[in-house]
Design an enzyme around this catalytic site. Structure first.
Site, PDB file in Angstrom:
ATOM      1  N   GLY A   1       2.631   2.622  10.737  1.00  0.00           N
ATOM      2  CA  GLY A   1       3.569   3.731  10.574  1.00  0.00           C
ATOM      3  C   GLY A   1       4.254   4.147  11.872  1.00  0.00           C
ATOM      4  O   GLY A   1       4.850   5.208  11.944  1.00  0.00           O
TER       5      GLY A   1
ATOM      6  N   SER B   1       3.546  -1.875  10.291  1.00  0.00           N
ATOM      7  CA  SER B   1       4.999  -1.907  10.455  1.00  0.00           C
ATOM      8  C   SER B   1       5.633  -3.250  10.099  1.00  0.00           C
ATOM      9  O   SER B   1       6.561  -3.708  10.771  1.00  0.00           O
ATOM     10  CB  SER B   1       5.388  -1.484  11.882  1.00  0.00           C
ATOM     11  OG  SER B   1       4.967  -0.155  12.127  1.00  0.00           O
TER      12      SER B   1
ATOM     13  N   GLU C   1      -5.298  -4.712  10.619  1.00  0.00           N
ATOM     14  CA  GLU C   1      -4.300  -3.652  10.760  1.00  0.00           C
ATOM     15  C   GLU C   1      -4.572  -2.885  12.056  1.00  0.00           C
ATOM     16  O   GLU C   1      -5.376  -1.935  12.059  1.00  0.00           O
ATOM     17  CB  GLU C   1      -4.375  -2.693   9.568  1.00  0.00           C
ATOM     18  CG  GLU C   1      -4.049  -3.351   8.243  1.00  0.00           C
ATOM     19  CD  GLU C   1      -3.422  -2.375   7.258  1.00  0.00           C
ATOM     20  OE1 GLU C   1      -2.410  -2.740   6.659  1.00  0.00           O
ATOM     21  OE2 GLU C   1      -3.912  -1.244   7.109  1.00  0.00           O
TER      22      GLU C   1
ATOM     23  N   GLY D   1       2.934  -0.945   4.254  1.00  0.00           N
ATOM     24  CA  GLY D   1       2.961   0.479   3.911  1.00  0.00           C
ATOM     25  C   GLY D   1       4.384   0.940   3.639  1.00  0.00           C
ATOM     26  O   GLY D   1       4.971   0.649   2.594  1.00  0.00           O
ATOM     27  N   GLY D   2       4.965   1.627   4.596  1.00  0.00           N
ATOM     28  CA  GLY D   2       6.278   2.253   4.447  1.00  0.00           C
ATOM     29  C   GLY D   2       7.348   1.379   3.805  1.00  0.00           C
ATOM     30  O   GLY D   2       8.059   1.822   2.894  1.00  0.00           O
TER      31      GLY D   2
ATOM     32  N   HIS E   1      -9.572   1.147   4.707  1.00  0.00           N
ATOM     33  CA  HIS E   1      -8.297   1.331   5.408  1.00  0.00           C
ATOM     34  C   HIS E   1      -8.507   2.289   6.586  1.00  0.00           C
ATOM     35  O   HIS E   1      -9.312   3.228   6.491  1.00  0.00           O
ATOM     36  CB  HIS E   1      -7.241   1.889   4.442  1.00  0.00           C
ATOM     37  CG  HIS E   1      -5.871   1.879   5.041  1.00  0.00           C
ATOM     38  ND1 HIS E   1      -5.443   2.855   5.905  1.00  0.00           N
ATOM     39  CD2 HIS E   1      -4.857   0.990   4.943  1.00  0.00           C
ATOM     40  CE1 HIS E   1      -4.208   2.567   6.313  1.00  0.00           C
ATOM     41  NE2 HIS E   1      -3.836   1.435   5.727  1.00  0.00           N
TER      42      HIS E   1
ATOM     43  N   ASN F   1       0.870  -1.170   0.000  1.00  0.00           N
ATOM     44  CA  ASN F   1       0.000   0.000   0.000  1.00  0.00           C
ATOM     45  C   ASN F   1       0.911   1.225   0.000  1.00  0.00           C
ATOM     46  O   ASN F   1       1.502   1.549   1.020  1.00  0.00           O
ATOM     47  CB  ASN F   1      -0.898  -0.023   1.248  1.00  0.00           C
ATOM     48  CG  ASN F   1      -1.754   1.220   1.354  1.00  0.00           C
ATOM     49  OD1 ASN F   1      -1.780   2.051   0.447  1.00  0.00           O
ATOM     50  ND2 ASN F   1      -2.461   1.364   2.468  1.00  0.00           N
ATOM     51  N   TRP F   2       1.022   1.840  -1.166  1.00  0.00           N
ATOM     52  CA  TRP F   2       1.928   2.991  -1.282  1.00  0.00           C
ATOM     53  C   TRP F   2       1.336   4.253  -0.662  1.00  0.00           C
ATOM     54  O   TRP F   2       1.998   5.294  -0.606  1.00  0.00           O
ATOM     55  CB  TRP F   2       2.273   3.240  -2.754  1.00  0.00           C
ATOM     56  CG  TRP F   2       3.285   2.290  -3.323  1.00  0.00           C
ATOM     57  CD1 TRP F   2       3.932   1.268  -2.654  1.00  0.00           C
ATOM     58  CD2 TRP F   2       3.783   2.265  -4.666  1.00  0.00           C
ATOM     59  NE1 TRP F   2       4.787   0.627  -3.512  1.00  0.00           N
ATOM     60  CE2 TRP F   2       4.725   1.217  -4.753  1.00  0.00           C
ATOM     61  CE3 TRP F   2       3.521   3.031  -5.814  1.00  0.00           C
ATOM     62  CZ2 TRP F   2       5.406   0.913  -5.945  1.00  0.00           C
ATOM     63  CZ3 TRP F   2       4.190   2.732  -6.996  1.00  0.00           C
ATOM     64  CH2 TRP F   2       5.130   1.678  -7.042  1.00  0.00           C
ATOM     65  N   LYS F   3       0.071   4.209  -0.287  1.00  0.00           N
ATOM     66  CA  LYS F   3      -0.605   5.383   0.289  1.00  0.00           C
ATOM     67  C   LYS F   3      -0.423   6.587  -0.656  1.00  0.00           C
ATOM     68  O   LYS F   3      -0.456   6.405  -1.868  1.00  0.00           O
ATOM     69  CB  LYS F   3      -0.095   5.634   1.705  1.00  0.00           C
ATOM     70  CG  LYS F   3      -0.209   4.357   2.552  1.00  0.00           C
ATOM     71  CD  LYS F   3      -0.047   4.548   4.016  1.00  0.00           C
ATOM     72  CE  LYS F   3      -0.246   3.211   4.718  1.00  0.00           C
ATOM     73  NZ  LYS F   3      -0.162   3.303   6.167  1.00  0.00           N
TER      74      LYS F   3
ATOM     75  N   GLU G   1      -6.902   4.723   7.599  1.00  0.00           N
ATOM     76  CA  GLU G   1      -6.696   6.142   7.286  1.00  0.00           C
ATOM     77  C   GLU G   1      -7.926   6.734   6.606  1.00  0.00           C
ATOM     78  O   GLU G   1      -8.222   7.918   6.769  1.00  0.00           O
ATOM     79  CB  GLU G   1      -5.418   6.308   6.442  1.00  0.00           C
ATOM     80  CG  GLU G   1      -4.166   6.133   7.304  1.00  0.00           C
ATOM     81  CD  GLU G   1      -2.976   5.535   6.588  1.00  0.00           C
ATOM     82  OE1 GLU G   1      -2.936   5.526   5.345  1.00  0.00           O
ATOM     83  OE2 GLU G   1      -2.063   5.050   7.300  1.00  0.00           O
TER      84      GLU G   1
HETATM   85  P1  13P Z   1       3.048   0.631   7.634  1.00  0.00           P
HETATM   86  O1  13P Z   1       3.599  -0.659   7.062  1.00  0.00           O
HETATM   87  O2  13P Z   1       3.747   1.842   7.132  1.00  0.00           O
HETATM   88  O3  13P Z   1       2.949   0.559   9.133  1.00  0.00           O
HETATM   89  O4  13P Z   1       1.544   0.759   7.097  1.00  0.00           O
HETATM   90  C1  13P Z   1       0.680  -0.316   7.221  1.00  0.00           C
HETATM   91  C2  13P Z   1      -0.545  -0.047   6.443  1.00  0.00           C
HETATM   92  O5  13P Z   1      -1.316   0.827   6.780  1.00  0.00           O
HETATM   93  C3  13P Z   1      -0.772  -0.832   5.229  1.00  0.00           C
HETATM   94  O6  13P Z   1      -2.040  -0.618   4.712  1.00  0.00           O
END
Ligand code: 13P
Length: 249
Positions: free
Chosen positions: A173, A213, A167, A234-235, A95, A9-11, A97
């Protein structure tokens, strides 16, 4: 055996010109990797470049969101049929967010899930508790409510392609990861909810990913847990080497 899904997930990261260089480095690192399903979910604007760069590869392309209507007067929105028309196969729904910053409710998640399934997309439905809920001992209640409302009025036959991602919001993050045991406990609960909504057989084949994470350093221990059927990253998915290391854990 449930085939694991390792999804990125590149956000809201990377511009279209950064997509091709990522794939050029990433694809050789995962070439012929067929143990797991690999998906990358870039921002909408990057999707055409990702589809082009990932053409004829073992990497599927997903979106991070979609609208619940098939078309219409919804300024600024993207619907599932648009995604499908250009070759997108997966879509992240609900998600944290989106729930936190864009007011997405359980009912909206349910509407989006229904449409994604109807169109034949592979929805990755996200659930997870925030820190205050975990500390107040409400994790189980929250996960139960999110699943029950997301799965409402959907048949097991229709939901066949659905994937769920656990999640925990406090792990996103933050560098804090749920221990494999914490994640496994949550996954058992989610699977039990899926069994209530769709039946035992469905729940047994449902893939439940862990997200929060995930990094090359912790992927192996998490993926070793039989309840964990993959990762939503994510990251650590923004760097081709690090995402490839997670895929190959
Ligand atoms: P991180 O891996 O950056 O913690 O993000 C997780 C996430 O929200 C994947 O959708």
């Amino acid at each position: 055996m449930r085939k694991k899904v390792i999804a990125a997930n590149w956000k809201m990261c990377k511009t279209p010109d950064q997509v091709q260089p990522f794939f050029r480095e990433f694809l050789p690192l995962v070439a012929s990797h067929d143990r797991d399903e690999i998906a990358i979910c870039p921002p909408f604007l990057d999707i055409p470049a990702a589809l082009e760069a990932g053409k004829d590869s073992n990497v599927a392309i997903g979106a991070q969101n979609m609208h619940w209507e098939k078309e219409g007067a919804y300024t600024g929105e993207i619907c599932g049929s648009m995604l499908l028309a250009i070759g997108v196969t997966h879509v992240i729904i609900g998600h944290s967010e989106r729930r936190q910053y864009f007011g997405e409710t359980d009912d909206v998640v349910n509407l989006k899930l229904k449409v994604a399934l109807e169109l034949g997309l592979i929805p990755i439905v996200c659930v997870g508790e925030v820190l205050e809920e975990r500390e107040a001992g409400l994790t189980e209640d929250v996960l139960r409510r999110q699943c029950l409302r997301a799965f409402h009025a959907i048949s097991g036959k229709k939901a066949r392609k659905m994937v769920v991602a656990y999640e925990p919001v406090w792990a996103i993050g933050t560098g804090k990861t749920a221990t494999p045991q914490m994640a496994a406990d949550a996954h058992v609960l989610i699977r039990a909810e899926a069994a209530k909504s769709f039946g035992e057989e469905f729940a047994e084949q449902l893939r439940i990913l862990y997200g929060g994470s995930v990094k090359p350093e912790n992927a192996k221990a998490l993926m070793a847990e039989s309840e964990i059927d993959g990762a939503l990253v994510g990251g650590a998915s923004l760097d081709p080497k690090s995402f490839a290391a997670i895929v190959r854990y």
